[in-house]
Design an enzyme around this catalytic site. Structure first.
Site, PDB file in Angstrom:
ATOM      1  N   LYS A  22       0.767  -1.142   0.083  1.00 29.70           N
ATOM      2  CA  LYS A  22      -0.100  -0.079  -0.116  1.00 29.70           C
ATOM      3  C   LYS A  22       0.910   1.241   0.111  1.00 29.70           C
ATOM      4  O   LYS A  22       0.624   2.123  -0.874  1.00 29.70           O
ATOM      5  CB  LYS A  22      -0.861   0.177   1.243  1.00 29.70           C
ATOM      6  N   ARG A 116      -3.584   3.379   8.434  1.00 29.24           N
ATOM      7  CA  ARG A 116      -3.745   2.102   7.549  1.00 29.24           C
ATOM      8  C   ARG A 116      -2.402   1.238   7.560  1.00 29.24           C
ATOM      9  O   ARG A 116      -1.368   1.729   7.629  1.00 29.24           O
ATOM     10  CB  ARG A 116      -3.932   2.534   6.099  1.00 29.24           C
ATOM     11  N   GLY A 131      -7.831  -5.637   2.616  1.00 30.58           N
ATOM     12  CA  GLY A 131      -8.655  -5.783   3.702  1.00 30.58           C
ATOM     13  C   GLY A 131      -8.106  -6.969   4.903  1.00 30.58           C
ATOM     14  O   GLY A 131      -9.014  -7.204   5.566  1.00 30.58           O
ATOM     15  N   THR A 135      -7.698  -0.700   9.136  1.00 29.85           N
ATOM     16  CA  THR A 135      -7.505   0.739   8.823  1.00 29.85           C
ATOM     17  C   THR A 135      -8.456   1.514  10.039  1.00 29.85           C
ATOM     18  O   THR A 135      -9.590   1.303  10.404  1.00 29.85           O
ATOM     19  CB  THR A 135      -8.390   0.919   7.616  1.00 29.85           C
ATOM     20  N   GLN A 182      -1.716   9.029   6.739  1.00 27.60           N
ATOM     21  CA  GLN A 182      -2.369  10.091   5.681  1.00 27.60           C
ATOM     22  C   GLN A 182      -3.467  11.052   6.272  1.00 27.60           C
ATOM     23  O   GLN A 182      -4.212  10.838   7.141  1.00 27.60           O
ATOM     24  CB  GLN A 182      -2.970   9.184   4.762  1.00 27.60           C
ATOM     25  N   GLN A 308      -5.790   5.190  -2.663  1.00 37.79           N
ATOM     26  CA  GLN A 308      -5.282   3.877  -2.694  1.00 37.79           C
ATOM     27  C   GLN A 308      -5.317   3.271  -4.253  1.00 37.79           C
ATOM     28  O   GLN A 308      -6.300   3.923  -4.854  1.00 37.79           O
ATOM     29  CB  GLN A 308      -5.672   2.766  -1.837  1.00 37.79           C
ATOM     30  N   ARG A 310      -4.437  -0.560  -6.122  1.00 39.68           N
ATOM     31  CA  ARG A 310      -3.859  -1.778  -6.023  1.00 39.68           C
ATOM     32  C   ARG A 310      -4.108  -2.495  -7.254  1.00 39.68           C
ATOM     33  O   ARG A 310      -5.066  -2.536  -7.923  1.00 39.68           O
ATOM     34  CB  ARG A 310      -4.127  -2.372  -5.008  1.00 39.68           C
ATOM     35  N   HIS A 827     -15.063 -37.350 -22.642  1.00 37.44           N
ATOM     36  CA  HIS A 827     -14.869 -38.792 -22.084  1.00 37.44           C
ATOM     37  C   HIS A 827     -15.852 -39.098 -21.137  1.00 37.44           C
ATOM     38  O   HIS A 827     -16.394 -40.568 -21.264  1.00 37.44           O
ATOM     39  CB  HIS A 827     -13.443 -38.995 -21.809  1.00 37.44           C
TER      40      HIS A 827
END
Length: 868
Positions: A22, A116, A131, A135, A182, A308, A310, A827
């Site tokens: 992150k 976080r 997750g 946070t 942050q 964020q 990701r 098959h």
């Protein structure tokens, strides 16, 4: 000097070990021009290490944790709670606390912050641990922030995070934690943006979820959100939800839930202009990272802030193409009853064997059917041909064609239809059904060719061996795609379709060919199942041998049999079975898979089940019983036809078609047997080369060769040189691919098109599939993922993902079959009909929807399953 705190401006993706996934991503985002990221800093993994390094109590608890398995939930929970408490109670070392205080002072320490977690195994290009850690929002004051840094460190050991690491093979000690601090944004709206549609995987469609207030509530699934889809700047879909709640920052710190005023609840969260602006930001971020992104955003004062980004790790890779045109790809694995990933050497061999235009993606193969769909002449042949094999593929292809503009029509009438994949991608173009050739002649010719291969390959080694194999693959292709053999198969399939269509029209009899194809001659796959019953007959009289086999897990168990009375007879019987069928295994189209001859213990549980569930002579009786049922059905049909108008003509034609089916349909299973027989000969020779490379210290173990393509392997043999990183990287890729489920149909835009069954008038709770072998049966569901797990009782119904020929020995013990993958001529379906087992295939998610031990009803006539 230790780097305990780094500002976002000091971080990029090279600082992953210090800042975690992150933190590294936030550092990268901060450097992208035009992207607003709230200011902040990372408390690095060095701080976490300094905090935990000398904590002996913590070390002991981590030792305990290392010895647990993911299933031991209660013990994990207890130890996890102790670890979290130990971390939260330990004081933060003075040097770390001072650096954090200094960073806060620069940002204005009286402000509000989000705190976080950022783990080193989180938000990676290959694994998203989204997750897994905690946070905390709207944290105010230095003391509170330090306490929440400790809470974040502790959150590395929540039950969920521990179990996720166990399931994904991450070491608890090696995963480190950074904490992101942050500045808070107090948004009017917030949400998530995916630069590829998370439902369809389409890389051209951006998907946006938006709600009022803070985004955390939406990420956690607490509140409803609007959903918008955008393609190339155009909003193509909007779903405005009723939004009753929002999460907002509370005055003294933390968050509070607020009700949304009734008149605002159904308002669109973002304006169209904001939606389009957000899409552009998403594409900019995606371009920077070079792969699809899952982005968290918030909107304050009409400005978007990115908190964020990701990678989306769950998308199935797009097959590679050499141009920018639209392409449609069909999964080979769904045709071949093998949807697992194939190792690079296995992919090479299959590509060398098939003439079909194939592409690789996610360790699987896909046929490019675009040109065939574009040509009116071949389009219907392809869609109908693949539809017979798998109706879900047919429906998916029709979905693509109904869009009109994705595949541009061409007036090329001479293209051959693409095969359904039943014969490793055999071309079906211009083939004539033919009945003159005796299947036994073709089988004898192929067997003689395999014996010559076994003899001639002995003298080949080094680069010469690779040239010899390439030459022999031409012989394999000649035999696989011999027009005579394919003509026999086509004649049998045509006759089978003729019987089903006409018996239904003339007599109202559904799927009549199912009973008529029981116990046909010359079916190598069904003979294999009966042959293992004969092995059980040899072993049954010897109690000491039986007791020994119940604990036989070692592959040297065959020699151990000689100590017991009847042991030599038992060993000889198993060895004779292996001499004929030992080249088979689950997933046998991948040359790298372990064959029964290499791991004979695989068969032990099936042999023991046969001894438990059957009386002596069951193989012969079973075959004869099926033959009599087929003859009785033939007699009954012919007598009923004779009573109809033009009865003599209809009965004569039906008798001819029944004769064709019974004489020719068994050959359908032989070409694949011939192919895997040759593959095993190649494999044994190549493993000798790999062993030489191990002796020369070029490879660590001979199985490392499986992670090289055929050409790469040849080059390593020639030069005695290999970059270790190649094998390591490929092994990591293969582990990733194992977690992916391949789509039946995928486009060049990455869109996975699922297809659906079009059938009404079924029971309300019916689980729908494709009917491939008639009859209705009730019994206990045995949900198996590997053949080794088979502990079957007589009368069980087998539920599994897919069955290739290697599963056939289990079919003698079961009363019905349910698979997730399959079609009319795959098959499992062919053998189910021959053994008279009601079967439903293509049942999506069957192994999840049906629980082991449940009582179920399988309706193989109408194609559905009911849980009773």
């Amino acid at each position: 000097m230790n780097a305990y705190v780094l500002g976002f401006h000091e971080i990029d993706r090279t600082k992953l070990k210090l800042a975690g996934g992150k933190g590294a991503n936030l550092g990268e985002l901060s450097g992208i021009k035009g992207i607003q990221v709230p200011a902040g800093f990372c408390v690095t993994t060095e701080a976490y290490q300094a905090m935990t390094r000398d904590n002996q109590g913590l070390a002991r608890l981590l030792d305990e944790l290392t010895h647990l398995k993911a299933e031991e939930r209660e013990r994990i929970s207890g130890i996890g709670a102790k670890i979290r408490l130990a971390i939260e109670r330990a004081p933060i070392p003075e040097g770390i606390a001072e650096e954090i205080a200094g960073a806060l002072a620069k940002l204005g320490e009286q402000g509000a912050f989000a705190v976080r977690s950022s783990a080193t195994a989180e938000d990676l290009p290959t694994a998203s641990f989204a997750g897994q850690q905690d946070t905390y929002l709207n944290i105010i004051g230095e003391k509170a922030i330090l306490a929440h840094v400790s809470k974040c460190w502790a959150s590395l050991f929540t039950d969920r995070a521990i179990i996720y690491r166990m399931q994904n093979g991450f070491d608890h000690r090696k995963v480190q934690l950074c904490v992101v601090v942050q500045k808070m944004v107090f948004p009017r709206a917030a949400g998530i943006l995916f630069t590829a549609d998370p439902v369809t995987s389409n890389r051209k469609v951006v998907s946006i979820d938006a709600g009022f207030g803070l985004g955390e509530a939406m990420v956690s699934g607490w509140v409803n959100a609007d959903s918008y889809k955008v393609r190339n700047g155009e909003i193509v879909d909007k779903k405005i939800s009723t939004k009753k709640l929002a999460i907002h920052a509370a005055k003294g710190g933390g968050t509070s839930e607020q009700e949304i005023a009734p008149e605002q609840q159904n308002r669109q969260v973002l304006t169209d202009e904001q939606i389009q602006r957000l899409e552009r930001l998403g594409r900019k971020i995606e371009e920077h990272f070079g792969q699809p992104q899952d982005i968290e955003w918030c909107l304050a004062d009409d400005a978007f802030h990115i908190v964020q980004s990701r990678p989306i790790t769950t998308l199935f890779p797009v097959p590679e193409a050499s141009d920018q045109e639209n392409h449609v790809y069909v999964s080979v694995g769904h045709q071949q009853m093998m949807t697992d990933p194939i190792k690079p050497l296995g992919l090479s061999f299959f590509l060398l064997t098939t003439p079909a235009p194939m592409r690789k993606a996610g360790g699987r193969l896909f046929v490019d059917v675009t040109q065939r769909l574009a040509s009116p002449a071949s389009r219907n042949l392809v869609i109908e041909g693949l539809g017979k094999s798998d109706p879900l593929i047919k429906d998916a292809l029709l979905t693509v064609m109904e869009r009109g503009d994705f595949v541009k029509p061409v007036l090329d009438e001479n293209k051959a239809p693409v095969p359904s994949g039943g014969n490793a991608g055999a071309p079906a173009a211009g083939l004539q059904a033919q009945t003159e050739t005796d299947p036994a002649t073709l089988i004898a010719r192929s067997q003689a060719s395999i014996e010559a291969l076994k003899r001639d390959i002995q003298t080949r080694s080094g680069a010469e061996l690779f040239d010899f194999i390439l030459d022999d693959i031409q012989e394999l292709r000649r035999l696989l795609f011999d027009p005579q053999g394919l003509g026999l198969i086509m004649a049998a399939l045509n006759a089978s379709s003729w019987i089903n269509e006409n018996m239904k029209e003339w007599l109202g009899e559904k799927n009549a060919a199912d009973t008529l194809t029981q116990s046909v001659s010359g079916n190598i796959t069904s003979e294999m199942g009966l042959a293992l019953l004969d092995v059980a007959d040899v072993i049954r009289p010897y109690p000491e041998v039986l007791a020994y086999l119940r604990h036989a897990t070692d592959d040297g168990f065959l020699d151990g049999l000689l100590k017991f009375e009847g042991g030599r007879e038992a060993r000889d019987a198993i060895q004779a079975f292996l001499d004929r069928f030992g080249m088979r295994c689950a997933g046998e189209i991948d040359i790298t898979r372990t064959r029964w001859s290499e791991k004979p213990a695989t068969l032990v549980s099936t042999i023991l089940s046969n001894i438990k569930n059957f009386e002596p002579g069951a193989g012969g009786r079973r075959f004869e019983q099926g033959r009599q049922e087929a003859l009785k059905k033939e007699q009954e049909l012919l007598e009923r036809l004779a009573q109809l108008p033009e009865g003599d003509r209809k009965a004569t034609e039906a008798k001819r078609m029944i004769s064709l089916v019974r004489n020719l349909i068994g050959y359908r299973e032989y070409p694949k047997y011939g192919m895997v027989s040759r593959y095993f000969v190649y494999k044994q020779a190549l493993l000798k080369e790999a062993e030489r490379l191990v002796q020369a210290r070029v490879l660590h173990e001979k199985e490392d060769a499986y992670y090289l393509s055929f050409e790469e392997f040849r080059e390593v043999v020639r030069t005695n040189k290999l970059d270790d990183q190649v094998v390591t990287r490929r092994k990591d890729e293969y582990k990733r691919y194992e977690k992916l489920s391949p789509p039946r149909v995928i486009t060049s835009e990455g869109e996975c098109i699922a297809g659906a069954y079009k059938r009404g008038a079924l029971p309300a709770q019916a689980i729908v599939g494709l009917a491939v072998s008639s009859g209705v049966v009730e019994g206990r569901a045995r949900v198996l993922l590997t053949m080794e797990d088979a502990d079957l009782e007589d009368g069980d119904i087998l539920v599994t993902a897919f069955t290739d020929p290697s599963w056939t020995p289990l079919f003698v013990s079961i009363k019905g079959l349910v698979t997730e993958v399959g079609g009319l001529m795959t098959h499992g379906a062919v053998i189910a009909r021959e053994y008279g087992l009601p079967a439903v295939v293509g049942v999506q998610h069957a192994t999840r929807l049906i629980k082991d031990g449940q009582r179920i009803r399988v309706n193989g006539t109408d194609g559905y399953v009911e849980v009773l």
